[in-house]
Design a protein around this motif. Structure first.
Motif, PDB file in Angstrom:
ATOM      1  N   SER A   1       0.630  -1.274   0.172  1.00  0.00           N
ATOM      2  CA  SER A   1       0.052  -0.116  -0.220  1.00  0.00           C
ATOM      3  C   SER A   1       0.865   1.346   0.065  1.00  0.00           C
ATOM      4  O   SER A   1       0.586   2.116  -0.680  1.00  0.00           O
ATOM      5  CB  SER A   1      -0.948  -0.069   1.022  1.00  0.00           C
ATOM      6  N   SER A   2       2.089   1.405   0.534  1.00  0.00           N
ATOM      7  CA  SER A   2       3.014   2.493   0.659  1.00  0.00           C
ATOM      8  C   SER A   2       3.441   2.708  -1.000  1.00  0.00           C
ATOM      9  O   SER A   2       3.436   3.906  -1.363  1.00  0.00           O
ATOM     10  CB  SER A   2       4.183   2.281   1.226  1.00  0.00           C
ATOM     11  N   MET A  62       1.962   1.523  -3.478  1.00  0.00           N
ATOM     12  CA  MET A  62       0.754   2.173  -4.615  1.00  0.00           C
ATOM     13  C   MET A  62       0.437   3.574  -4.358  1.00  0.00           C
ATOM     14  O   MET A  62       0.194   4.488  -5.169  1.00  0.00           O
ATOM     15  CB  MET A  62      -0.639   1.294  -4.257  1.00  0.00           C
ATOM     16  N   ALA A  63       0.567   3.858  -2.890  1.00  0.00           N
ATOM     17  CA  ALA A  63       0.357   5.343  -2.524  1.00  0.00           C
ATOM     18  C   ALA A  63       1.237   6.135  -3.037  1.00  0.00           C
ATOM     19  O   ALA A  63       0.964   7.465  -3.584  1.00  0.00           O
ATOM     20  CB  ALA A  63       0.396   5.363  -0.962  1.00  0.00           C
TER      21      ALA A  63
END
Ligand SMILES: [K+]
Ligand SMILES: [K+]
Lengths: 483, 483
Positions: free
Chosen positions: A392-393, A395-396
């Motif tokens: 998620s990091s 993708m963020a």
């Protein structure tokens, strides 16, 4: 309330180092009898040294305090803001004086290893100024590797926590502390620069040219000291530069391991393989395009494709041809590989190849999940399952990168830049590549003609990109300053 | 092994419906004494009806089998591929015959509600052809709402599972089955079209113009029946169209709830609020730009900004001015709002506003997490915490969208399109907007001049974009076809 003392202590120390490093160009200009240029470096060193010294002494009790996570973010941004502010002085007060806006742009472009220049005529500058431009890139380059290895994994910015265990565990067996990491990275960096300079000299550059170009090659900075950029040197120099740009884009930790006697991590690193695969594909496509669509001949087509693609993908930004004019397929390929970038833990900026590997793995996982809703799939990296927070990091980070690119493009458009200049300018600044596209800021031109406000926006984009976006954006949240 | 019988059954049924709908333009052309055009529709209806009937009968035992998840994916792609293949026939064999490439492009552009046209001169076409273009958009529009409400939440594509509970639980109290959802959505859709047509008529369009434009407005399709697009009608028509384009971009479920007596969900929907907020900001910025940078006067500047921004953001794609020539800030704004799009569960395509809301919330959460590593934060939507799998689906969608855009741009560049045409063409096709940017495919031009291969690429991009990317990409994985 955040205590600024430890931050002031470190920034002051770095400013003292910056002042000391100004003595090198001073010396060169004295040797060349360029007393006016030498004086500018002397005055700049004095101002920087005094300000840094005062800050250092005033905050000396901050030394023992240690750094919280919030202080580390603040320190990082403070370093990459204060050093260009003072690093700009020699450009501003020298005999070839430029406006402070231009000087700051040039200094930020140097320290972030972007390599976009506002000097329309490089050939009139003193050797001191050339050395100073190269030195800032060289220091900025090693600075960012240490930042990436020592700070980013702890700060969990943009998925860099993936390399936490690598930098501190595997690695920790040999080198337990961050300062030692910095030490061994620096020796590798210095060695690579020396070897590069020697080979450049062998290929025909004089001593000064060889040193300056070695510095801007190994830092993937890309400041040239001739108007013709790398077009000024022959074919052998292009091949040599290609090799060193690639070497500078690999994870430096692998070299430390290699020197310590284990070549396996270097040979097995999937980041390196993916990087080389993407680069080779781009070179192949561009060579084929040049041969079949533009009718160039074999070796020339291959060499120009190889050198320029490597230069853009590693984010170095040297140019040996105006690839802006190669047609829109080439332009798209150059634009896209500039947004891929090199390996984490090198001097490269941009999105970086490991993030694409993780994104690709996550997308494959998503698609598998789609038609097997009952199965449990996890994205993998180098054969191991990757934790959800890393994905998620990453993708963020990617989303933030695309949104930042859109935002900077719109702001530059608002300032009157045409679409290609605005978009490619925002991209080249954010990814710390160097040249943009089109007649205004393309490889055959410079950033001199842009309006002042656009230069400040681009300098901001360079800073944001160099510090992996979130390290800067976090300072703009209310929560950061609260509690 | 996947059984194709239930898929053939449904596709055959839809082809029969397509054949039946060809009788409407046939009728119009008979009334106009355009026997040649009428004959083309007759032959097309015959071919489509026969093929569909055979498929339907041959697979009639598939009716009772029900659909697995993999069959649902396959069915969706099969529908949006087979209907344009047959829907293209009247364009191909009519008296104003065009190549099958052009005919397929036009039909795909219609059924995906993209609205990009290859007809350089619309004014010479028969009323039957105009009706057929509008009808395909109108049917494609309602088809996609049903697809989004009935299939996507179960398929978990692109974070649409967020709306699962909404479509089936809250909603399920009134309407238990998907067929009934389709029924009540269709009544709303039909009513909206009728009201729109009546008001267009009141504003001065003749009956045929009013009906055709109502169909292409409510489907946010944007096929025009005049070369001047909406420039042919007066200021009142522009304001009316703006209202209906906005109404067509809101979630249709909210209208069903409104009719059932609860206006609260419509008024409280955060998607609608965010959509209107972004649209209003864009209109404000563009109006200010037109007034201050381009020296236009008040009402005209506002109306052109309002109409064209609404047209692009809702993905309708009507044009009433050549905004390509408004300067690069405007061009960037138009490009970006086209990549925002409307609400989920409407006829709009593109990334859609709810995904940006979720991305924004996820980024804020990430940043909070950065300096409070010990805290546990969750992204929120409408006040509720959002499950991790929704966030990662949305991020994967966004990444896939950006990568698809890059990929299609590179392929179009390879076919010789210039950078602006390649990038804006890929974007407008993928987001089902309609017009591109620049002199070749901008709002003042058509797609007629592109090479054939580029038209096939763009038609593919339309299909991929309309089905939310992953529904198509999943078919290209080996795992899909295995086991
Ligand atoms: K660079
Ligand atoms: K459209």
């Amino acid at each position: 309330m955040i205590s600024f003392r430890p931050i002031g202590y470190v920034v002051g120390m770095l400013m003292l180092a910056l002042a000391a490093s100004m003595l090198l160009p001073l010396l060169i200009d004295l040797i060349d009898n360029n007393t006016a240029d030498a004086a500018a470096f002397g005055i700049s060193a004095l101002i920087t040294g005094l300000s840094g010294g005062l800050l250092f002494l005033g905050c000396s009790d901050g030394r023992s305090l240690g750094l919280t996570i919030r202080q580390t973010f603040l320190l990082t941004v403070a370093c990459w803001l204060m050093l260009p502010i003072f690093g700009a002085l020699p450009f501003w007060i020298g005999p070839d004086a430029i406006s402070y806006t231009d000087a700051f742009f040039e200094a930020m472009s140097g320290l972030t290893t972007t390599g976009a220049t506002i000097y329309p005529d490089l050939d009139i500058l003193s050797r001191g100024v050339h050395l100073w431009r190269a030195l800032m890139q060289w220091m900025g380059g090693v600075g960012v590797i240490v930042f990436a290895l020592a700070f980013l994994p702890m700060l969990k910015v943009g998925g860099m926590q993936l390399f936490r265990s690598e930098a501190f565990d595997t690695f920790g067996k040999i080198l337990p502390r961050a300062a030692e990491i910095a030490g061994s990275i620096s020796s590798i960096y210095l060695t690579l620069t020396l070897v590069c300079a020697i080979i450049y000299g062998w290929a025909g550059m004089d001593l000064f040219e060889a040193v300056v170009h070695a510095m801007t090659t190994v830092s993937t900075g890309g400041f040239a000291s001739e108007n013709a950029s790398f077009g000024a040197f022959g074919a052998p120099a292009e091949y040599i530069a290609t090799v060193f740009m690639i070497l500078a884009s690999l994870p430096f930790v692998r070299y430390v391991q290699l020197v310590a006697g284990s070549p396996a991590p270097l040979l097995r690193d999937s980041q390196i393989r993916s990087f080389l695969l993407v680069l080779a594909s781009a070179v192949l496509l561009l060579t084929a395009w040049q041969v079949f669509a533009n009718g160039q001949t074999g070796e020339l087509a291959f060499r120009k494709a190889l050198f320029n693609a490597t230069s853009i993908m590693t984010g170095t930004g040297y140019a040996s041809a105006d690839y802006s004019a190669w047609g829109s397929f080439s332009v798209t390929v150059f634009f896209l590989i500039g947004l891929v970038g090199g390996c984490a833990g090198s001097t490269c900026c941009s999105v970086k190849i490991f993030r694409y590997q993780l994104l690709f793995s996550a997308l494959v996982t998503q698609i598998k999940q789609l038609h097997h809703p009952a199965g449990v799939f996890r994205p993998r990296y180098e054969g191991r399952a990757v934790e959800e927070d890393v994905i998620s990091s990453v993708m963020a980070f990617f989303v933030m990168f695309v949104l930042s690119l859109s935002g900077f493009t719109a702001i530059l458009g608002l300032m009157g830049l045409d679409t290609v200049t605005a978009l490619s300018g925002a991209a080249t600044a954010l990814a710390n590549v160097g040249p943009g596209l089109g007649p205004e800021i393309g490889p055959a031109s410079t950033f001199a003609g842009l309006p002042d406000q656009a230069k400040w926006v681009l300098a901001t984009a360079m800073l944001v990109g160099r510090l992996e976006l979130l390290s800067v954006y976090v300072l703009f949240t209310a929560a950061f300053w609260r509690g």
